[in-house]
Design a protein around this motif. Structure first.
Motif, PDB file in Angstrom:
ATOM      1  N   ILE A  39       0.513 -10.015   4.573  1.00  0.00           N
ATOM      2  CA  ILE A  39      -0.429 -10.243   5.672  1.00  0.00           C
ATOM      3  C   ILE A  39      -1.856 -10.018   5.186  1.00  0.00           C
ATOM      4  O   ILE A  39      -2.764 -10.816   5.466  1.00  0.00           O
ATOM      5  CB  ILE A  39      -0.106  -9.331   6.862  1.00  0.00           C
ATOM      6  CG1 ILE A  39       1.241  -9.736   7.498  1.00  0.00           C
ATOM      7  CG2 ILE A  39      -1.216  -9.380   7.906  1.00  0.00           C
ATOM      8  CD1 ILE A  39       1.720  -8.788   8.577  1.00  0.00           C
ATOM      9  N   ALA A  40      -2.082  -8.928   4.439  1.00  0.00           N
ATOM     10  CA  ALA A  40      -3.433  -8.615   3.960  1.00  0.00           C
ATOM     11  C   ALA A  40      -3.972  -9.734   3.066  1.00  0.00           C
ATOM     12  O   ALA A  40      -5.143 -10.136   3.192  1.00  0.00           O
ATOM     13  CB  ALA A  40      -3.410  -7.293   3.189  1.00  0.00           C
ATOM     14  N   LEU A  74       0.784 -17.083  13.634  1.00  0.00           N
ATOM     15  CA  LEU A  74      -0.374 -17.624  12.918  1.00  0.00           C
ATOM     16  C   LEU A  74      -0.378 -19.148  12.971  1.00  0.00           C
ATOM     17  O   LEU A  74      -1.431 -19.769  13.142  1.00  0.00           O
ATOM     18  CB  LEU A  74      -0.357 -17.137  11.466  1.00  0.00           C
ATOM     19  CG  LEU A  74      -1.541 -17.563  10.586  1.00  0.00           C
ATOM     20  CD1 LEU A  74      -2.843 -16.976  11.115  1.00  0.00           C
ATOM     21  CD2 LEU A  74      -1.297 -17.132   9.134  1.00  0.00           C
ATOM     22  N   GLU A 130      -5.354  -3.390  -2.371  1.00  0.00           N
ATOM     23  CA  GLU A 130      -6.127  -4.321  -1.557  1.00  0.00           C
ATOM     24  C   GLU A 130      -7.462  -4.682  -2.197  1.00  0.00           C
ATOM     25  O   GLU A 130      -7.914  -5.826  -2.094  1.00  0.00           O
ATOM     26  CB  GLU A 130      -6.349  -3.761  -0.149  1.00  0.00           C
ATOM     27  CG  GLU A 130      -6.892  -4.806   0.807  1.00  0.00           C
ATOM     28  CD  GLU A 130      -6.690  -4.450   2.263  1.00  0.00           C
ATOM     29  OE1 GLU A 130      -7.355  -5.074   3.101  1.00  0.00           O
ATOM     30  OE2 GLU A 130      -5.860  -3.565   2.568  1.00  0.00           O
ATOM     31  N   ARG A 173      -8.488  -8.506  -3.043  1.00  0.00           N
ATOM     32  CA  ARG A 173      -9.704  -9.160  -2.526  1.00  0.00           C
ATOM     33  C   ARG A 173     -10.562  -9.708  -3.669  1.00  0.00           C
ATOM     34  O   ARG A 173     -11.157 -10.779  -3.544  1.00  0.00           O
ATOM     35  CB  ARG A 173     -10.491  -8.187  -1.651  1.00  0.00           C
ATOM     36  CG  ARG A 173      -9.799  -7.917  -0.318  1.00  0.00           C
ATOM     37  CD  ARG A 173     -10.664  -7.140   0.646  1.00  0.00           C
ATOM     38  NE  ARG A 173     -10.013  -7.039   1.943  1.00  0.00           N
ATOM     39  CZ  ARG A 173     -10.061  -7.979   2.885  1.00  0.00           C
ATOM     40  NH1 ARG A 173     -10.757  -9.083   2.672  1.00  0.00           N
ATOM     41  NH2 ARG A 173      -9.426  -7.827   4.028  1.00  0.00           N
ATOM     42  N   THR A 224       3.300  -6.035   4.833  1.00  0.00           N
ATOM     43  CA  THR A 224       1.902  -5.665   5.020  1.00  0.00           C
ATOM     44  C   THR A 224       0.998  -6.281   3.959  1.00  0.00           C
ATOM     45  O   THR A 224      -0.072  -6.825   4.273  1.00  0.00           O
ATOM     46  CB  THR A 224       1.741  -4.133   5.004  1.00  0.00           C
ATOM     47  OG1 THR A 224       2.675  -3.557   5.920  1.00  0.00           O
ATOM     48  CG2 THR A 224       0.343  -3.738   5.418  1.00  0.00           C
ATOM     49  N   THR A 233      -3.083 -12.894   3.071  1.00  0.00           N
ATOM     50  CA  THR A 233      -3.332 -14.079   3.904  1.00  0.00           C
ATOM     51  C   THR A 233      -4.620 -13.919   4.699  1.00  0.00           C
ATOM     52  O   THR A 233      -5.436 -14.852   4.780  1.00  0.00           O
ATOM     53  CB  THR A 233      -2.152 -14.309   4.858  1.00  0.00           C
ATOM     54  OG1 THR A 233      -0.931 -14.404   4.104  1.00  0.00           O
ATOM     55  CG2 THR A 233      -2.347 -15.582   5.668  1.00  0.00           C
ATOM     56  N   GLN A 234      -4.814 -12.753   5.276  1.00  0.00           N
ATOM     57  CA  GLN A 234      -6.014 -12.504   6.071  1.00  0.00           C
ATOM     58  C   GLN A 234      -7.280 -12.635   5.230  1.00  0.00           C
ATOM     59  O   GLN A 234      -8.313 -13.118   5.705  1.00  0.00           O
ATOM     60  CB  GLN A 234      -5.948 -11.111   6.701  1.00  0.00           C
ATOM     61  CG  GLN A 234      -4.882 -10.944   7.777  1.00  0.00           C
ATOM     62  CD  GLN A 234      -5.186 -11.739   9.032  1.00  0.00           C
ATOM     63  OE1 GLN A 234      -4.338 -12.464   9.543  1.00  0.00           O
ATOM     64  NE2 GLN A 234      -6.399 -11.622   9.550  1.00  0.00           N
ATOM     65  N   TYR A 270       4.917 -13.020  12.043  1.00  0.00           N
ATOM     66  CA  TYR A 270       3.495 -13.202  11.741  1.00  0.00           C
ATOM     67  C   TYR A 270       3.191 -14.673  11.488  1.00  0.00           C
ATOM     68  O   TYR A 270       2.225 -15.229  12.024  1.00  0.00           O
ATOM     69  CB  TYR A 270       3.113 -12.358  10.519  1.00  0.00           C
ATOM     70  CG  TYR A 270       1.731 -12.650   9.974  1.00  0.00           C
ATOM     71  CD1 TYR A 270       0.591 -12.179  10.617  1.00  0.00           C
ATOM     72  CD2 TYR A 270       1.581 -13.412   8.814  1.00  0.00           C
ATOM     73  CE1 TYR A 270      -0.676 -12.458  10.111  1.00  0.00           C
ATOM     74  CE2 TYR A 270       0.323 -13.693   8.309  1.00  0.00           C
ATOM     75  CZ  TYR A 270      -0.810 -13.213   8.956  1.00  0.00           C
ATOM     76  OH  TYR A 270      -2.057 -13.501   8.461  1.00  0.00           O
ATOM     77  N   LEU A 272      -7.757 -16.469   4.704  1.00  0.00           N
ATOM     78  CA  LEU A 272      -7.777 -17.284   5.916  1.00  0.00           C
ATOM     79  C   LEU A 272      -9.150 -17.886   6.251  1.00  0.00           C
ATOM     80  O   LEU A 272      -9.235 -19.092   6.564  1.00  0.00           O
ATOM     81  CB  LEU A 272      -7.259 -16.449   7.085  1.00  0.00           C
ATOM     82  CG  LEU A 272      -6.593 -17.174   8.243  1.00  0.00           C
ATOM     83  CD1 LEU A 272      -5.512 -18.128   7.769  1.00  0.00           C
ATOM     84  CD2 LEU A 272      -6.014 -16.153   9.210  1.00  0.00           C
TER      85      LEU A 272
END
Length: 271
Positions: free
Chosen positions: A115-116, A165, A63, A67, A112, A118-119, A161, A122
């Motif tokens: 999703i991470a 979304l 992660e 990022r 997972t 995309t978040q 999800y 976002l």
């Protein structure tokens, strides 16, 4: 819809559908950001592309690296217009024989981590008030397929999800697309995990005889340009199964209408 001058960021871009999407979007004038674990293979894909590219290698399960890559992608040119959550791994093992760590690994990679990523992106898309999010699910995300219980769980979850979304973003100018491929001629079966977590190491005849990745990419991008929210890319029985389990546009419109009518604000007020 023109993709000229847009920036498309694709994970799992070193081969298969991801690499084919990169080449096809580039042929339509888009700049391309390529992500995956293998920097050398990403560089080979980049060398085939005539438009400007940025290679951002990372493991989707890391992660912190994800990022950092997101910050670089947002800072490149005018930011990200299209994000494709394509990284993933499949499965070929019976549930009774499959170790629990295999379930955890497949769900972590295929659900997972997607999703991470995309978040993390976002807020950038919402701030801009535009963009496209593509989630590469599967016909196995619509229909439970034997020998793929972990894979089906992850791909079903990814659609859930994405659908939720999409409704939340329906007033924000950001489009969400779910892609459900059937058999596409990639290494997906060869790289699939077996009961103990090892790679299968061989392909399936149905995969080898599947849709060419370049054709699948063309279909996907044409459907995005046409504004399709759920995109089935399959043939024969697989296409019939995908169409049978397709979410009706009227239902997607109804859920988006709830958001437009203030559903989220009411839920927040009651919290």
């Amino acid at each position: 819809m023109s993709f000229e001058g847009k920036t498309a960021w694709i994970t799992g871009a070193s081969s298969g559908i991801g690499a084919a999407l990169a080449r096809e979007w580039a042929s339509r004038g888009a700049r391309i950001i390529l992500s995956g674990r293998d920097e050398e293979r990403l560089a080979q894909v980049a060398a085939d592309i005539s438009t400007e590219t940025l290679v951002l290698p990372f493991d989707v399960r890391d992660e912190a690296a994800m990022r950092a890559a997101t910050d670089k992608a947002i800072g490149w040119h005018r930011g990200v217009d299209i994000f494709v959550a394509n990284a993933g791994v499949s499965q070929r093992s019976a549930a009774l024989e499959t170790e629990m760590n295999v379930y955890r690994e497949i769900i972590d990679i295929d659900l997972t981590a997607q999703i991470a990523a995309t978040q993390a992106l976002l807020p950038h898309l919402v701030e801009r008030g535009s963009g496209h999010l593509l989630f590469i699910s599967s016909i196995a995300g619509k229909v439970g397929v034997p020998m793929r219980t972990a894979y089906c769980a992850a791909k079903f979850g990814l659609i859930g999800y994405a659908d939720a979304l999409r409704a939340e973003l329906s007033q924000q100018g950001v489009s969400v697309h779910v892609v459900c491929p059937g058999s596409v001629a990639t290494d997906v079966s060869r790289n699939a995990l077996t009961a103990d977590g090892s790679k299968r190491g061989r392909s399936d005849k149905v995969i080898d005889n599947g849709i060419a990745p370049a054709e699948a990419a063309q279909r996907i991008i044409d459907a995005v340009a046409a504004g399709q929210r759920e995109i089935v890319v399959a043939e024969g029985m697989e296409q019939a199964m995908g169409e049978m389990r397709r979410t009706p546009d009227q239902l997607l419109d109804q859920v988006a209408g709830m958001v437009a009518a203030g559903y989220m604000e009411k839920m927040k007020a009651e919290a």
